[in-house]
Design an enzyme around this catalytic site. Sequence first.
Site, PDB file in Angstrom:
ATOM      1  N   ASN A 107       0.820  -1.209   0.000  1.00  0.00           N
ATOM      2  CA  ASN A 107       0.000   0.000   0.000  1.00  0.00           C
ATOM      3  C   ASN A 107       0.853   1.259   0.000  1.00  0.00           C
ATOM      4  OD1 ASN A 107      -2.536  -1.267   0.096  1.00  0.00           O
ATOM      5  ND2 ASN A 107      -2.538  -1.331   2.326  1.00  0.00           N
ATOM      6  N   ASP A 143       0.709   4.797   1.714  1.00  0.00           N
ATOM      7  CA  ASP A 143       0.038   5.499   2.807  1.00  0.00           C
ATOM      8  C   ASP A 143       0.180   7.004   2.602  1.00  0.00           C
ATOM      9  OD1 ASP A 143      -0.638   3.108   3.947  1.00  0.00           O
ATOM     10  OD2 ASP A 143       0.864   3.182   5.532  1.00  0.00           O
ATOM     11  N   GLY A 194       1.232  -1.435   4.075  1.00  0.00           N
ATOM     12  CA  GLY A 194       0.697  -2.766   3.810  1.00  0.00           C
ATOM     13  C   GLY A 194       1.366  -3.799   4.699  1.00  0.00           C
ATOM     14  N   ASN A 207       5.522  -4.811   5.078  1.00  0.00           N
ATOM     15  CA  ASN A 207       6.227  -4.762   6.365  1.00  0.00           C
ATOM     16  C   ASN A 207       6.776  -6.124   6.763  1.00  0.00           C
ATOM     17  OD1 ASN A 207       5.672  -2.028   6.702  1.00  0.00           O
ATOM     18  ND2 ASN A 207       3.850  -2.384   7.919  1.00  0.00           N
ATOM     19  N   THR A 244       0.133 -13.183  19.659  1.00  0.00           N
ATOM     20  CA  THR A 244       0.924 -12.043  20.128  1.00  0.00           C
ATOM     21  C   THR A 244       0.065 -11.227  21.093  1.00  0.00           C
ATOM     22  OG1 THR A 244       0.221 -10.721  18.203  1.00  0.00           O
ATOM     23  CG2 THR A 244       2.274 -11.966  18.004  1.00  0.00           C
ATOM     24  N   GLY A 267       1.203  -8.069  22.556  1.00  0.00           N
ATOM     25  CA  GLY A 267       1.710  -6.721  22.742  1.00  0.00           C
ATOM     26  C   GLY A 267       2.705  -6.640  23.888  1.00  0.00           C
ATOM     27  N   GLY A 311       3.870  -9.860  25.739  1.00  0.00           N
ATOM     28  CA  GLY A 311       4.657 -10.909  25.120  1.00  0.00           C
ATOM     29  C   GLY A 311       3.884 -11.727  24.110  1.00  0.00           C
ATOM     30  N   ASP A 363       4.024  -6.824  12.775  1.00  0.00           N
ATOM     31  CA  ASP A 363       4.616  -7.318  11.533  1.00  0.00           C
ATOM     32  C   ASP A 363       6.074  -7.713  11.745  1.00  0.00           C
ATOM     33  OD1 ASP A 363       2.239  -6.873  10.142  1.00  0.00           O
ATOM     34  OD2 ASP A 363       2.791  -4.822   9.646  1.00  0.00           O
TER      35      ASP A 363
END
Length: 299
Positions: A10, A12, A38, A42, A215, A217, A220, A250
């Site tokens: 993408n 941005d 996108g 990433n 995941t 954040g 962990g 990502d």
Amino acid sequence: MKILNFGSLNIDHVYNVADFVKPGETISARNYSRFCGGKGLNQSIALARAGAEVLHAGRIGDDGLFLKEKLESAGVDCSLLDVVSGEPTGHAMIQVSAKGENCIVLFGGANQRISEEQIVRSINSMERGDFLLLQNEISRMEEIMETAGRAGLRIFFNPAPMNETVFSYPLDKIDTFIVNEIEGAGLAGVDTENEPEQVLRSLRGKYPASNLLMTLGARGAMYLGRTENKVVSVPASNVETVVDTTAAGDTFIGYFLAETAFGRSPEQAMKTAAAASGLCVGRLGAANSIPFRRELDVD
């Protein structure tokens, strides 16, 4: 071991504004920036910077050639990337207010025009046992999964954005689901208030033949292998100052896959991925914030 990422690219377009535009209103932007975007882009950059051999299959127009250049400069093989003259590249129009809030209009563009010929050509370039990484931002996902399954590729699926269309895919072909808490709950059909391990157990019940990575954040990540009963957990890396979390997920995915391809255990792969994500969130930007393997203080 090669990794094929069949994913989105993408452009941005980011506008800094005092406040979001209202119906019938015309406003002036304080600043404008254009970025590579996108999830597919990433994650391919994260894979390459982690040291993996990665090919990117996707579709852009002439207006997105700088996205291809960005991938190639990171070491990504773009021989399977289709560039179609006169066709608009996928893009996002992003307003960022003075309060730091954002609103986004997303146009799929070329991402939603993946061809059957490209699917066959891309999958045929791989060997049985190679990895295929998918997100949910391109068209013909069902065909890609079916073709990859017949070819014996190991499919790693990140169902983002999570929506009802996902349930129409041949999810029995998935080797490993990679989800966050919301995506995991949606896929399992349970309440988002459930504890992460409960969500993983629910996912195990629905997809017993697949590995599960969640995941979390700042908390962990957790992994439940298809043949295991014990959930493996790793903490997030300590970060002094969080600057931008845009590409953290990502980055984690790219590093986890790369480490897995190198033969690391799920726990080792998650630890390295957590370290990479920790560096990522301390930097501004998306693709540009993804660290190189040599920057990580891990074995």
